[in-house]
Write an enzyme that holds these catalytic residues in place. Structure first.
Site, PDB file in Angstrom:
ATOM      1  N   GLY A 126      -1.096   9.525  -8.520  1.00  0.00           N
ATOM      2  CA  GLY A 126      -2.361   8.395  -8.868  1.00  0.00           C
ATOM      3  C   GLY A 126      -1.862   7.961  -7.259  1.00  0.00           C
ATOM      4  O   GLY A 126      -1.891   7.806  -6.627  1.00  0.00           O
ATOM      5  N   ASP A 160      -4.501   8.582 -11.714  1.00  0.00           N
ATOM      6  CA  ASP A 160      -5.324   6.874 -11.639  1.00  0.00           C
ATOM      7  C   ASP A 160      -4.871   6.571 -10.353  1.00  0.00           C
ATOM      8  O   ASP A 160      -4.606   6.674  -9.380  1.00  0.00           O
ATOM      9  CB  ASP A 160      -4.692   6.554 -12.914  1.00  0.00           C
ATOM     10  CG  ASP A 160      -2.948   6.770 -12.569  1.00  0.00           C
ATOM     11  OD1 ASP A 160      -2.871   6.239 -11.774  1.00  0.00           O
ATOM     12  OD2 ASP A 160      -2.238   6.782 -13.777  1.00  0.00           O
ATOM     13  N   SER A 204      -7.253   5.111  -2.829  1.00  0.00           N
ATOM     14  CA  SER A 204      -8.794   4.512  -2.830  1.00  0.00           C
ATOM     15  C   SER A 204      -8.548   4.398  -1.299  1.00  0.00           C
ATOM     16  O   SER A 204      -7.960   3.860  -0.596  1.00  0.00           O
ATOM     17  CB  SER A 204      -7.628   3.013  -3.667  1.00  0.00           C
ATOM     18  OG  SER A 204      -6.560   2.537  -2.510  1.00  0.00           O
ATOM     19  N   HIS A 205     -10.215   3.644  -0.694  1.00  0.00           N
ATOM     20  CA  HIS A 205     -10.116   2.920   0.281  1.00  0.00           C
ATOM     21  C   HIS A 205     -11.298   1.872   0.496  1.00  0.00           C
ATOM     22  O   HIS A 205     -12.189   2.049   0.798  1.00  0.00           O
ATOM     23  CB  HIS A 205     -10.881   3.639   1.593  1.00  0.00           C
ATOM     24  CG  HIS A 205     -10.082   4.499   2.306  1.00  0.00           C
ATOM     25  ND1 HIS A 205     -10.508   4.976   3.788  1.00  0.00           N
ATOM     26  CD2 HIS A 205      -8.522   4.685   2.938  1.00  0.00           C
ATOM     27  CE1 HIS A 205     -10.415   5.322   4.898  1.00  0.00           C
ATOM     28  NE2 HIS A 205      -9.206   5.503   4.222  1.00  0.00           N
ATOM     29  N   GLN A 257      -7.685  10.642  12.785  1.00  0.00           N
ATOM     30  CA  GLN A 257      -8.447  11.082  10.687  1.00  0.00           C
ATOM     31  C   GLN A 257      -8.158  12.201  11.253  1.00  0.00           C
ATOM     32  O   GLN A 257      -7.839  12.709  12.481  1.00  0.00           O
ATOM     33  CB  GLN A 257      -9.395  11.381  10.289  1.00  0.00           C
ATOM     34  CG  GLN A 257      -9.925   9.315  10.035  1.00  0.00           C
ATOM     35  CD  GLN A 257      -9.444   9.319   9.232  1.00  0.00           C
ATOM     36  OE1 GLN A 257      -9.004   9.092   7.674  1.00  0.00           O
ATOM     37  NE2 GLN A 257      -7.813   8.602   9.177  1.00  0.00           N
ATOM     38  N   ASP A 262      -0.177  15.782   5.423  1.00  0.00           N
ATOM     39  CA  ASP A 262      -1.290  14.565   6.025  1.00  0.00           C
ATOM     40  C   ASP A 262      -1.113  13.349   7.129  1.00  0.00           C
ATOM     41  O   ASP A 262      -0.742  12.540   6.487  1.00  0.00           O
ATOM     42  CB  ASP A 262      -2.482  14.805   5.908  1.00  0.00           C
ATOM     43  CG  ASP A 262      -2.858  13.467   4.744  1.00  0.00           C
ATOM     44  OD1 ASP A 262      -1.988  13.501   3.605  1.00  0.00           O
ATOM     45  OD2 ASP A 262      -3.713  12.972   4.619  1.00  0.00           O
ATOM     46  N   GLN A 314     -10.870   3.077   9.897  1.00  0.00           N
ATOM     47  CA  GLN A 314     -10.798   4.472  10.494  1.00  0.00           C
ATOM     48  C   GLN A 314     -11.899   5.293  10.622  1.00  0.00           C
ATOM     49  O   GLN A 314     -12.771   5.026  10.399  1.00  0.00           O
ATOM     50  CB  GLN A 314      -9.627   5.834   9.490  1.00  0.00           C
ATOM     51  CG  GLN A 314      -8.361   5.112   9.045  1.00  0.00           C
ATOM     52  CD  GLN A 314      -8.273   5.064   8.583  1.00  0.00           C
ATOM     53  OE1 GLN A 314      -9.362   3.620   7.545  1.00  0.00           O
ATOM     54  NE2 GLN A 314      -7.328   4.897   7.314  1.00  0.00           N
ATOM     55  N   HIS A 342       0.638  -0.855   0.328  1.00  0.00           N
ATOM     56  CA  HIS A 342      -0.213  -0.008  -0.503  1.00  0.00           C
ATOM     57  C   HIS A 342       0.728   0.893   0.025  1.00  0.00           C
ATOM     58  O   HIS A 342       0.659   1.847  -0.672  1.00  0.00           O
ATOM     59  CB  HIS A 342      -1.123  -0.301   1.387  1.00  0.00           C
ATOM     60  CG  HIS A 342      -2.072   1.020   0.929  1.00  0.00           C
ATOM     61  ND1 HIS A 342      -2.854   1.129   0.354  1.00  0.00           N
ATOM     62  CD2 HIS A 342      -2.210   2.156   2.344  1.00  0.00           C
ATOM     63  CE1 HIS A 342      -3.762   1.918   0.300  1.00  0.00           C
ATOM     64  NE2 HIS A 342      -2.832   2.819   2.203  1.00  0.00           N
ATOM     65  N   ARG A 378      -7.259  16.175   3.141  1.00  0.00           N
ATOM     66  CA  ARG A 378      -6.438  16.468   3.888  1.00  0.00           C
ATOM     67  C   ARG A 378      -4.762  16.349   2.742  1.00  0.00           C
ATOM     68  O   ARG A 378      -3.592  17.216   2.835  1.00  0.00           O
ATOM     69  CB  ARG A 378      -6.104  15.660   5.003  1.00  0.00           C
ATOM     70  CG  ARG A 378      -7.120  15.567   6.052  1.00  0.00           C
ATOM     71  CD  ARG A 378      -6.775  15.741   6.740  1.00  0.00           C
ATOM     72  NE  ARG A 378      -6.152  14.164   7.273  1.00  0.00           N
ATOM     73  CZ  ARG A 378      -7.483  12.516   7.033  1.00  0.00           C
ATOM     74  NH1 ARG A 378      -8.467  13.155   7.197  1.00  0.00           N
ATOM     75  NH2 ARG A 378      -7.274  11.845   7.112  1.00  0.00           N
TER      76      ARG A 378
END
Length: 732
Positions: free
Chosen positions: A519, A482, A88-89, A309, A263, A235, A34, A110
């Site tokens: 991206g 992207d 992405s999440h 967060q 952030d 989160q 990640h 952020r």
């Protein structure tokens, strides 16, 4: 959490000792797929990320692009800049759809703040399992609610995006969110630490235990029990605190108090602070007990890696710290001076004990890249269904993939900020950038049916489709970001498909002179249900003079004609129906379990896009709509209103295996329907660029009267509306 044996050996060799528990956890997260892009970074050099408009490209929290306007069209002092970012999440949104999606919005906003920019627009591209599955609908409803709640509360309009349903997302939905911000040369900040001796200041919410190990969680396949076992890695967002943080950040930037910023997202404070100083070739000393906390008795590892967060890490000159604290207090935000920028290692202490002492650059950049085997996907065979015209049109027009997404975007406040000129539901949104007297067109999405059928060509088509959406509003592409989503890269067929979407997206964006300036990569989107389709979400922006654009719907103008720009049946030079349209990747085949090769793309896509943008802005143009998902059947249906209909005749290709389906349902992008009072001018504009075929004219009776070869079908506006209300009808 545990560090892989091979990685531990590298760390031990570098440190000359065993890592502490905090160091091992920090390496595990920052060396995860990640964060470190271990399987994808070797492929990303395919993207062209440079251009005279590019101020900051990949590698920072967000990219920075100069809007046209200076003499050379590039970045000059005083230029208006936009920022672009996407993230992405995916895994968090499967485990907890509301909070997973909401915090995805918060994170990308952020990233925008980190660059000294004010967020002005959001775009979300969402992908779920089959719409007939109750679990898919549960995830869909929760994700949309999370995005709308967070975006509406912070006052940033969600103006564009896409929604797709495909059975292979059942065990792993995708939530990709893009943000556009506004800044200029004087306000620009980066995530590169500037000077030893400056202070590191944490501003925002208190640190809790939520989101621990989120980066490593996002780098693994989803387990069958992920919804319960992995919930602590998700989160929890507080949009009201984020809104305060947005306004406080604006004040800090206005007063010139920030030297650099990052952030707190993946890997929390450890990730943000180490990456900040590593980019500047520096180090830091942080006292973790100084971090303001919202939970008692937190240990060093929790403080370091929690992904709570609404937090920002700022580099501040010592003489400005008190003013930063005053502004934070004014906005009711926590503020901690947690340490210093140094010229030494990255060190963290907790209650007098050193828990981290590593080289910041090695921590951020030392992860070895993966060399993975890949297999090219097989070409699909041709297996066309036999379906009557009426059933085919109804099935394709009413599919949740092509039906109206009004149920989604009416939950979003897309007017807040008073910049939205064209909102969601059109080919592209337009945001008014009054500072530069320009309209900024925004389009975002992918097409899982296309990239399942042909990863490389499908990804090229995704880029062209987004550019065509922008051109239909009279804008020309400026830049793109992207979000590359794939399954487990350790599977050769999955990695082969991922390679295909990277190369396809890169090649088409280069052809369109739209640099990919940033991206996100999300791999290991795999579950017990199998891998997701390779999904290259692209968020593209374009610019135009002014803020107006031709509508999508036709008007009842008796002196106008409806023309198709682009191939009706592929293989012909003049648009005449003597070639064979391929139906691969189409919604038609998805509805009826068919397969076919993917259609060829235009020979000169850049010329098509540039010409379409010019014609869309011509005074003779009354309406423009791109032709893509669902083919001509859906595009024509979407142009009809209660006040204006269409009478259309579509010739068919005798050489096609299924002439009617080929003419009506193939999904070659780069095509558009144009209602114009001067069809000859359209032909002249596209001469040598793309074929132009006159299909019919607008009427005043709100009907679609469609003749395809020797077949005829008639639909009223009410019929079409009923077909297109699939999502609303099911969920309300």
């Amino acid at each position: 959490m545990s560090l892989a044996d091979s990685d531990r050996e590298l760390v031990v060799d570098e440190l000359g000792r065993e890592p502490t528990q905090a160091e091992a956890a920090l390496f595990e997260n920052l060396w995860s797929e990640h964060c470190a892009y271990r399987s994808s970074r070797p492929l990303l050099s395919a993207f062209d990320s440079e251009g005279e408009q590019v101020v900051i490209g990949p590698g920072d929290d967000a990219a920075v692009v100069a809007l046209p306007g200076s003499e050379d069209g590039g970045a000059e002092e005083g230029s208006t800049y936009i920022t672009m970012g996407i993230e992405s999440h995916n895994h968090p949104s499967y485990v907890d759809p509301f909070d997973g999606a909401a915090t995805g919005v918060g994170g990308i906003v952020r990233d925008t703040l980190s660059m000294g920019a004010y967020p002005i627009a959001l775009a979300d591209s969402l992908y779920f399992g089959g719409f007939d599955r109750e679990h898919s609908k549960y995830l869909f409803e929760g994700v949309v609610e999370g995005i709308s709640h967070y975006g509406n509360c912070i006052g940033v309009p969600t103006v564009a995006g896409s929604v797709d349903f495909h059975p292979d997302y059942e065990g792993n939905p995708l939530v990709n969110v893009a943000c556009v911000g506004l800044t200029n040369e004087e306000r620009l900040v980066t995530a590169e630490a500037q000077e030893p001796g400056n202070k590191l200041v944490l501003v925002g919410n208190g640190t809790g235990r939520d989101g621990l190990g989120g980066a490593s969680f996002a780098s693994e396949d989803l387990a069958e029990d992920a919804e319960t076992e992995d919930r602590p890695a998700v989160q929890v967002g507080d949009p009201y605190a984020e809104k305060l943080l947005i306004e406080a950040n604006e004040q800090l930037i206005d007063e010139g108090l920030i030297e650099s910023a990052r952030d707190l997202g993946a890997a929390g404070l450890g990730g943000a602070s180490s990456e900040l100083v590593a980019k500047g070739g520096l180090g830091a000393h942080i006292e973790l007990e100084r971090v303001h906390q919202r939970e008692p008795n937190m240990n060093a590892l929790e403080i370091l890696l929690a992904e709570s967060q609404e937090r920002m890490c700022y580099e501040v000159e010592p003489e400005n710290v008190d003013r930063v604290r005053e502004i934070a207090e004014r906005f009711d935000l926590g503020c901690s001076v947690i340490g210093d920028v140094t010229a030494e290692n990255y060190t963290c202490t907790f209650e007098g004990e050193t828990v981290v002492d590593v080289d910041a650059y090695f921590l951020g950049e030392g992860a070895p890249m993966n060399d993975l085997p890949s297999e090219e996907p097989a070409e699909p065979e041709t297996d066309l269904p036999e379906v009557d015209l009426e059933s085919a049109v109804e099935a394709v027009v009413s599919s949740p993939n092509t039906a109206s997404k009004r149920w989604v975007y009416r939950q979003y406040d897309h007017e807040v900020g008073v910049r939205t000129s064209v909102g969601p539901g059109d080919d592209a949104a337009i945001i008014a950038i009054r500072e530069a007297e320009q309209g900024l067109a925004i389009s975002s999405g992918a097409a899982p049916n296309w990239t399942t059928a042909a990863p490389y060509e499908g990804a090229r088509a995704v880029a062209l489709e987004n550019a065509t959406n922008i051109a239909a509003k009279g804008a020309t592409p400026l830049a793109a970001v992207d979000c590359l989503n794939g399954g487990n890269p350790e599977k050769p067929d999955v990695y082969g498909g991922f390679e295909g979407i990277v190369d396809g997206l890169a090649d088409m964006c280069s052809s369109l002179s739209a640099p990919v300036v940033g991206g996100n990569v999300s791999l290991y989107n795999d579950s017990v249900a199998g891998p997701i389709p390779p999904t290259p979400t692209l968020a593209m922006v374009g610019t135009k003079a002014g803020y107006d654009a031709p509508p999508l719907s036709v008007t009842p103008d008796e002196g106008s004609a409806l023309v198709l720009v682009g191939d009706l049946a592929l293989g012909s030079e003049d648009g005449a129906p003597d070639g064979e349209a391929r139906l691969g990747g189409s919604e038609y085949l998805a509805q009826f379990d068919g397969s076919d090769a993917f259609p060829a793309l235009p020979d000169d896509p850049a010329a098509v896009v540039e010409t379409l943008a010019a014609v869309a802005d011509d005074e003779a143009t009354l309406a423009v709509h791109d032709v893509s998902h669902g083919g001509l059947a859906v595009a024509l249906a979407e142009m009809v209103t209660d006040e204006a209909g269409l009478e259309v005749s579509i010739p068919t290709a005798a050489s096609a295996a299924d002439p009617v389906a080929a003419a009506l349902f193939h999904e070659q992008p780069g095509r558009a329907l144009i209602q114009t009072t001067d069809p000859d001018a359209v032909r002249a504009a596209f001469d040598g660029v793309a074929p132009v075929l006159e299909l019919g004219a607008a009427t005043a009776d709100g009907r679609l009267e469609l003749a395809v070869g020797d077949r005829e079908i008639e639909l009223t506006a009410a019929d079409i509306a009923a077909h297109r209300e699939t999502i609303e009808r099911e969920l309300e």
